[in-house]
Scaffold this motif. Structure first.
Motif, mmCIF file in Angstrom:
data_model
loop_
_atom_site.group_PDB
_atom_site.id
_atom_site.type_symbol
_atom_site.label_atom_id
_atom_site.label_comp_id
_atom_site.label_asym_id
_atom_site.label_seq_id
_atom_site.Cartn_x
_atom_site.Cartn_y
_atom_site.Cartn_z
ATOM 1 N N ASP A 253 0.873 -1.055 -0.027
ATOM 2 C CA ASP A 253 0.061 -0.031 0.108
ATOM 3 C C ASP A 253 0.868 1.137 -0.038
ATOM 4 O O ASP A 253 0.523 2.366 0.718
ATOM 5 N N GLY A 254 1.957 1.328 -0.771
ATOM 6 C CA GLY A 254 2.784 2.512 -0.850
ATOM 7 C C GLY A 254 3.867 2.629 0.211
ATOM 8 O O GLY A 254 4.716 3.396 0.044
ATOM 9 N N TYR A 255 3.845 1.817 1.169
ATOM 10 C CA TYR A 255 4.678 1.871 2.065
ATOM 11 C C TYR A 255 6.186 1.035 1.701
ATOM 12 O O TYR A 255 5.984 0.124 0.812
ATOM 13 N N LYS A 256 7.189 1.470 2.269
ATOM 14 C CA LYS A 256 8.412 0.898 1.918
ATOM 15 C C LYS A 256 9.444 0.930 3.363
ATOM 16 O O LYS A 256 9.212 1.741 3.991
ATOM 17 N N ASN A 257 10.641 0.084 3.267
ATOM 18 C CA ASN A 257 11.662 0.264 4.197
ATOM 19 C C ASN A 257 12.984 0.547 3.590
ATOM 20 O O ASN A 257 13.230 0.230 2.439
ATOM 21 N N ALA A 258 13.766 0.951 4.557
ATOM 22 C CA ALA A 258 15.206 1.092 3.938
ATOM 23 C C ALA A 258 16.431 0.836 5.136
ATOM 24 O O ALA A 258 15.962 0.944 6.188
ATOM 25 N N THR A 259 17.346 0.371 4.590
ATOM 26 C CA THR A 259 18.519 -0.137 5.668
ATOM 27 C C THR A 259 19.838 0.740 5.244
ATOM 28 O O THR A 259 20.024 0.621 3.914
ATOM 29 N N VAL A 260 20.032 1.499 6.053
ATOM 30 C CA VAL A 260 21.339 2.365 6.059
ATOM 31 C C VAL A 260 22.388 1.949 6.715
ATOM 32 O O VAL A 260 22.232 2.093 8.049
ATOM 33 N N SER A 261 23.541 1.493 6.344
ATOM 34 C CA SER A 261 24.689 1.261 6.971
ATOM 35 C C SER A 261 25.070 2.543 7.877
ATOM 36 O O SER A 261 25.253 3.413 7.150
ATOM 37 N N THR A 262 25.618 2.220 9.118
ATOM 38 C CA THR A 262 25.629 3.409 9.793
ATOM 39 C C THR A 262 26.788 3.015 10.942
ATOM 40 O O THR A 262 26.650 1.782 11.321
ATOM 41 N N GLY A 263 27.725 3.892 11.011
ATOM 42 C CA GLY A 263 28.693 3.776 11.820
ATOM 43 C C GLY A 263 29.060 5.050 12.626
ATOM 44 O O GLY A 263 28.968 6.066 12.053
ATOM 45 N N ALA A 264 30.325 5.049 13.382
ATOM 46 C CA ALA A 264 30.635 6.157 13.970
ATOM 47 C C ALA A 264 32.102 6.674 13.361
ATOM 48 O O ALA A 264 32.655 5.837 12.900
ATOM 49 N N TYR A 265 32.200 7.830 13.114
ATOM 50 C CA TYR A 265 33.410 8.306 12.478
ATOM 51 C C TYR A 265 34.603 7.978 13.317
ATOM 52 O O TYR A 265 34.568 8.381 14.441
ATOM 53 N N GLU A 266 35.774 7.597 12.744
ATOM 54 C CA GLU A 266 36.999 6.997 13.372
ATOM 55 C C GLU A 266 36.625 5.961 14.283
ATOM 56 O O GLU A 266 37.464 6.201 15.643
ATOM 57 N N SER A 267 35.984 4.952 13.869
ATOM 58 C CA SER A 267 35.919 3.960 14.966
ATOM 59 C C SER A 267 35.376 2.648 14.039
ATOM 60 O O SER A 267 35.325 2.875 12.898
ATOM 61 N N ILE A 268 35.610 1.627 14.542
ATOM 62 C CA ILE A 268 35.545 0.183 13.630
ATOM 63 C C ILE A 268 34.229 -0.186 14.091
ATOM 64 O O ILE A 268 33.609 -0.303 15.219
ATOM 65 N N GLY A 269 33.418 -1.021 13.221
ATOM 66 C CA GLY A 269 32.231 -1.340 13.406
ATOM 67 C C GLY A 269 31.031 -0.468 13.229
ATOM 68 O O GLY A 269 31.066 0.824 12.470
ATOM 69 N N GLY A 270 29.992 -0.992 13.261
ATOM 70 C CA GLY A 270 28.561 -0.214 12.789
ATOM 71 C C GLY A 270 27.413 -0.953 12.890
ATOM 72 O O GLY A 270 27.418 -2.194 13.553
ATOM 73 N N TYR A 271 26.154 -0.467 12.468
ATOM 74 C CA TYR A 271 25.051 -1.375 12.435
ATOM 75 C C TYR A 271 24.241 -1.046 11.132
ATOM 76 O O TYR A 271 24.408 0.011 10.611
ATOM 77 N N ALA A 272 23.102 -1.711 11.346
ATOM 78 C CA ALA A 272 22.007 -1.388 10.224
ATOM 79 C C ALA A 272 21.088 -0.475 10.635
ATOM 80 O O ALA A 272 20.283 -0.716 11.514
ATOM 81 N N GLN A 302 4.231 -3.189 9.813
ATOM 82 C CA GLN A 302 3.965 -4.414 8.945
ATOM 83 C C GLN A 302 3.738 -4.194 7.751
ATOM 84 O O GLN A 302 4.477 -4.885 6.897
ATOM 85 N N LYS A 303 3.154 -3.239 7.093
ATOM 86 C CA LYS A 303 3.044 -2.740 5.670
ATOM 87 C C LYS A 303 4.436 -2.402 5.239
ATOM 88 O O LYS A 303 4.608 -2.652 3.831
ATOM 89 N N SER A 304 5.282 -1.777 5.847
ATOM 90 C CA SER A 304 6.531 -1.364 5.577
ATOM 91 C C SER A 304 7.531 -2.286 5.229
ATOM 92 O O SER A 304 8.342 -2.571 4.286
ATOM 93 N N PHE A 305 7.506 -3.312 6.231
ATOM 94 C CA PHE A 305 8.701 -4.457 6.361
ATOM 95 C C PHE A 305 8.141 -5.654 5.615
ATOM 96 O O PHE A 305 8.570 -6.821 6.017
#
Length: 324
Positions: A253-272, A302-305
């Motif tokens: 119904d026009g809904y959507k989802n997005a995954t953006v890789s995100t991390g901290a500047y000058e650090s190792i690792g991150g998350y979705a 629920q409609k987005s994912f």
């Protein structure tokens, strides 16, 4: 003496006896000399003026008919564009590629010291870049990267790390257009045209470069998600966050989802970073693991994912469903 004798006979002969005495001869009047009338100068000038005016009108009609009416129209638009919009030559120089190729060649020359050295292309993200007037950073696979490893049994990681870093910094230090900045885990080089980063004392060694102009498109893709992140409870971490290219999936119904890789500047690792919405984006949460199915507890989520894998005990194939 007789009086008649006193009259001179010659005088008598000259007397006009037919003309009555005492009536004087009527004098004839003299005919006056009338000068020839002169032509008026005023009429001549008027006539000349009329002739000149007719000639001018005729010349004007001739010029209009043969030079103006029949001439093709002038394209003023083209003239205006030529004057007000001079051609701008786009800079297509691939600065990032040139620098990475120089580093690649220099790193490969270490084979005399490290016989099993490998210099490979890498799809790591480009160096973190801060968009104009923003506090966050963006990164993506828009440049060039190399990964340098060595499997020699006799090489020490410490010596290898130091030497590979030195090779790269020597190349970049030689470019006087670049400004060098030393950070905790990376060393950065930046100019108006290119941005490079190299790993600092780490194994394996990594270097990447990207052209600054290529970040414009990347920023347009990422900015809506950074703005949505700013509104959430994690807004306090915005200034130190690096956002990468979003992966967008259509829902229901026009809904959507997005995954953006995100991390901290000058650090190792991150998350979705997970986002959802219909007309605008909303930041939901960041995760490093699968989300429990029960957490998708609103109609919008629920409609987005819908169709996304989620965690459910004893069901390895569980997916988000629209139940509300």
């Amino acid at each position: 003496m007789n009086d008649d004798s006193d009259i001179n006979k010659d005088e008598l002969a000259t007397i006009d006896i037919e003309t009555p005495i005492g009536e004087p001869e009527t004098p004839q009047p003299e005919t006056p000399i009338v000068p020839e009338p002169k032509k008026s100068k005023k009429k001549i000038w008027i006539l000349l003026s009329i002739i000149i005016a007719l000639l001018l009108i005729g010349a004007g009609a001739f010029y209009y008919w043969f030079f103006i009416k029949e001439a093709p129209p002038i394209d003023n638009t083209a003239i205006t564009q030529t004057v007000t919009e001079p051609e701008v030559v786009e800079d297509t120089t691939d600065y990032a590629k040139e620098l990475i190729e120089k580093i690649r060649t220099a790193e490969a020359a270490l084979v005399t010291t490290y016989p099993e050295i490998k210099v490979e292309n890498s799809d790591y993200n480009s160096p973190a870049y801060q968009p104009e007037k923003q506090v966050y950073y963006i990164a993506g696979k828009i440049g060039y990267g190399i990964l340098v490893t060595d499997s020699s049994k006799f090489s020490s990681p410490e010596g290898f790390n130091s030497e590979t870093e030195s090779v790269a910094t020597t190349i970049l230090d030689a470019d006087k257009t670049l400004t060098k900045t030393g950070l905790e885990t990376t060393i950065r080089y930046e100019s108006a045209n290119v941005l490079c980063s190299i790993s600092h004392e780490s194994y394996p060694f990594y270097a990447s470069c990207a052209n600054v102009r290529d970040y414009a498109t990347l920023a347009a893709e990422i900015t809506p998600f950074a703005e949505a992140f700013k509104k959430g409870e994690n807004a306090q971490y915005l200034a130190s966050s690096i956002f990468s290219v979003p992966t967008i999936v259509q829902g229901q119904d026009g809904y959507k989802n997005a995954t953006v890789s995100t991390g901290a500047y000058e650090s190792i690792g991150g998350y979705a970073g997970l986002y959802y919405g219909k007309d605008t984006w909303t930041f939901w949460r960041g995760t490093q693991s699968q989300i429990p199915c029960v957490d998708f507890n609103t109609v919008e989520l629920q409609k987005s994912f819908v169709g996304t894998s989620c965690y459910k005990e004893n069901d390895l194939n569980a997916k988000v469903k629209v139940t509300l």
